[in-house]
Design a protein around this motif. Sequence first.
Motif, short mmCIF file in Angstrom:
data_model
loop_
_atom_site.label_atom_id
_atom_site.label_comp_id
_atom_site.label_asym_id
_atom_site.label_seq_id
_atom_site.Cartn_x
_atom_site.Cartn_y
_atom_site.Cartn_z
N ARG A 39 22.29 29.21 26.73
CA ARG A 39 23.62 29.81 26.82
C ARG A 39 24.27 29.48 28.15
O ARG A 39 25.46 29.14 28.22
CB ARG A 39 23.53 31.32 26.62
N SER A 67 27.52 26.77 28.06
CA SER A 67 28.83 27.43 28.11
C SER A 67 29.91 26.54 28.73
O SER A 67 31.06 26.57 28.27
CB SER A 67 28.74 28.78 28.84
N ALA A 95 28.65 28.02 22.14
CA ALA A 95 28.06 29.35 22.16
C ALA A 95 26.63 29.29 21.65
O ALA A 95 26.33 28.55 20.71
CB ALA A 95 28.88 30.31 21.29
#
Length: 234
Positions: free
Chosen positions: A165, A169, A174
């Motif tokens: 994550r 990002s 996601a």
Amino acid sequence: MATQTLVWFITAASSGFGHYIALEALRRGHHVIASGRTLSKLAPLADAGAHTVVLDVTAPLPAIQAIAKDAVAKYGYISHLVNAAGYVLIGAVEETSPQEDYDTFNTNVFGTLNVNKAFLPYLRAGAGHRTICNFGSIASWTGGAGAALYYSTKWAVSGLSEAMREELSPFGIAVTTIAAYEESAAGNTRRGLKGYDGSLWEVISGPAIREKIEKTVTLLDEWEGVTGKTDHEE
């Protein structure tokens, strides 16, 4: 500019959560590439409109990369990658064999890792809404006797997902972990799915997670006088 149709690549789609996610995505008009170890078991999804491919997540990385390349070529992109492959190994730590231990980690952890590795170059190069869903479990938040290998693999998947994550990002990707209740009896899981409303990617395990957090905070409070003390006697 027209919105792109979502394209899902789903592992272990012949049954369980992977199967139901595939059906729900098809119901919503999305494209689905459903994979599994046996093509004949994917026939119901093919009949429903999915493109089906054979994939064993424990295969060598180059083999998985070849499948990823072909999958992306089907529609030109992948928007959603769902890693649903995994299983429960029942047994106390001293009861399971080294081969069983290895096989569990090979499927639940390294399988997830390698599928992500194979698809990430295409996801990073893509645009629009892109999501990776790694299947965790309520076991990601607690431990339990009799299934230590399963619990430990799901802890690993959660750690992997949290790190991914942060890494992804900046690329607009996601990463989420579905913490589904996965008991040893597959029938319980299947019955639970039949009663679900179809938004399977919204499955959460709030009560159990809250309980674990509260226990952790209580433990920190109990040890605050020790852990917060930095001076020591010579």
